[in-house]
Design a protein around this motif. Structure first.
Motif, PDB file in Angstrom:
ATOM      1  N   HIS A  96     -27.549 -17.467  -5.500  1.00 52.56           N
ATOM      2  CA  HIS A  96     -28.739 -18.354  -4.891  1.00 52.56           C
ATOM      3  C   HIS A  96     -28.455 -19.766  -4.978  1.00 52.56           C
ATOM      4  O   HIS A  96     -27.472 -20.128  -5.522  1.00 52.56           O
ATOM      5  N   VAL A  98     -28.735 -23.551  -6.106  1.00 54.69           N
ATOM      6  CA  VAL A  98     -28.856 -24.102  -7.512  1.00 54.69           C
ATOM      7  C   VAL A  98     -28.579 -25.726  -7.330  1.00 54.69           C
ATOM      8  O   VAL A  98     -27.772 -26.224  -6.779  1.00 54.69           O
ATOM      9  N   SER A 159     -23.534 -22.941 -14.269  1.00 53.73           N
ATOM     10  CA  SER A 159     -23.984 -22.141 -15.672  1.00 53.73           C
ATOM     11  C   SER A 159     -25.419 -21.926 -15.310  1.00 53.73           C
ATOM     12  O   SER A 159     -25.904 -20.954 -16.159  1.00 53.73           O
ATOM     13  N   LYS A 160     -26.170 -22.560 -14.329  1.00 58.26           N
ATOM     14  CA  LYS A 160     -27.751 -22.256 -14.276  1.00 58.26           C
ATOM     15  C   LYS A 160     -27.962 -21.142 -13.404  1.00 58.26           C
ATOM     16  O   LYS A 160     -29.092 -20.575 -13.361  1.00 58.26           O
ATOM     17  N   ILE A 161     -26.849 -20.642 -12.750  1.00 56.15           N
ATOM     18  CA  ILE A 161     -27.020 -19.324 -11.924  1.00 56.15           C
ATOM     19  C   ILE A 161     -27.602 -18.252 -12.909  1.00 56.15           C
ATOM     20  O   ILE A 161     -27.122 -17.811 -13.984  1.00 56.15           O
ATOM     21  N   LYS A 162     -28.663 -17.647 -12.443  1.00 52.03           N
ATOM     22  CA  LYS A 162     -29.397 -16.475 -12.914  1.00 52.03           C
ATOM     23  C   LYS A 162     -28.533 -15.076 -13.149  1.00 52.03           C
ATOM     24  O   LYS A 162     -28.239 -14.768 -12.059  1.00 52.03           O
ATOM     25  N   PRO A 163     -28.379 -14.856 -14.278  1.00 51.67           N
ATOM     26  CA  PRO A 163     -27.808 -13.264 -14.380  1.00 51.67           C
ATOM     27  C   PRO A 163     -28.676 -12.278 -13.700  1.00 51.67           C
ATOM     28  O   PRO A 163     -28.169 -11.098 -13.251  1.00 51.67           O
ATOM     29  N   ILE A 164     -29.853 -12.320 -13.589  1.00 51.22           N
ATOM     30  CA  ILE A 164     -30.611 -11.360 -12.996  1.00 51.22           C
ATOM     31  C   ILE A 164     -30.443 -11.277 -11.608  1.00 51.22           C
ATOM     32  O   ILE A 164     -30.333 -10.080 -11.006  1.00 51.22           O
ATOM     33  N   ALA A 165     -30.073 -12.245 -10.889  1.00 53.49           N
ATOM     34  CA  ALA A 165     -29.631 -12.405  -9.398  1.00 53.49           C
ATOM     35  C   ALA A 165     -28.525 -11.356  -9.418  1.00 53.49           C
ATOM     36  O   ALA A 165     -28.196 -10.756  -8.407  1.00 53.49           O
ATOM     37  N   LYS A 167     -27.325  -9.009 -11.196  1.00 55.14           N
ATOM     38  CA  LYS A 167     -28.009  -7.646 -11.524  1.00 55.14           C
ATOM     39  C   LYS A 167     -28.569  -6.896 -10.135  1.00 55.14           C
ATOM     40  O   LYS A 167     -28.145  -5.950  -9.656  1.00 55.14           O
ATOM     41  N   GLU A 168     -29.408  -7.865  -9.720  1.00 53.43           N
ATOM     42  CA  GLU A 168     -30.187  -7.327  -8.293  1.00 53.43           C
ATOM     43  C   GLU A 168     -28.884  -7.040  -7.040  1.00 53.43           C
ATOM     44  O   GLU A 168     -29.057  -6.318  -6.618  1.00 53.43           O
TER      45      GLU A 168
END
Length: 188
Positions: A96, A98, A159-165, A167-168
């Motif tokens: 995504h 950032v 480093s701000k990239i979400k790990p949830i993204a 997983k999705e």
């Protein structure tokens, strides 16, 4: 990318052990001569800014000073390997958009379609290439020409990239693979 180099541990027994060395690609971003004024005059040393990455999602930046150039670069490489971060990469791009700020530097990173390439300038390009990102659009929004600040802002953004993204995206890729396998099985 692990290299095995033989090391003789005990000469009497002739035992050979293998030491694992990390094989990282590196790029020198900045090399400056810095001066410290003392009572007898000026003392010169060198500051090296080095980006280290394995082109597989790991990247780090090291900054170090030394009496000569080679010493500064060696110390910066050790520091960069200690400060590695893991970057989630999906289809050769980031999951995504950032944006991040570090000191006076401000950068924005956007994912793009496969085959687009890296559209970024200077130190942002170096950091993203060594991280293993192949498709990315980036813009340095600030006016600072400082390569160190721009590289640190890029690391902050990555480093701000979400790990949830991540997983999705993995679950989406798994369902797409299952759907394509099911359609192939039905066609048979």
């Amino acid at each position: 990318m692990i290299k095995n180099t033989p090391i003789v541990q005990n000469k009497k027994e002739n035992k050979i052990e293998f030491k694992k060395e990390n094989d990282f690609d590196e790029k020198l971003l900045d090399l400056r001569r810095v001066t410290r004024v003392v009572a007898g005059g000026k003392r010169f040393s060198f500051r090296a800014t080095l980006v280290v990455g394995d082109r597989n999602g790991n990247v780090g930046i090291g900054i170090a000073k030394g009496k000569d150039v080679s010493e500064a670069i060696a110390k910066a490489k050790v520091k960069a390997e200690k400060k590695m971060i893991k970057v989630p990469i999906i289809n050769d791009t980031i999951p995504h958009e950032v944006q991040a700020k570090y000191c006076a530097a401000k950068v924005i990173l956007k994912p793009v379609a496969k085959g687009h390439g890296i559209v970024a300038g200077g130190s942002v390009r170096a950091v993203c290439e060594l991280a293993g990102i192949k498709d990315l659009s980036a813009k340095i929004l600030s006016r600072t020409p400082n390569k160190l600040s721009n590289a640190m802002a890029t690391i902050t953004a990555l480093s701000k990239i979400k790990p949830i993204a991540l997983k999705e995206a993995n679950s989406i890729n798994k369902t797409e693979n299952q759907n394509s396998e099911n359609s192939e099985n039905e066609n048979k």
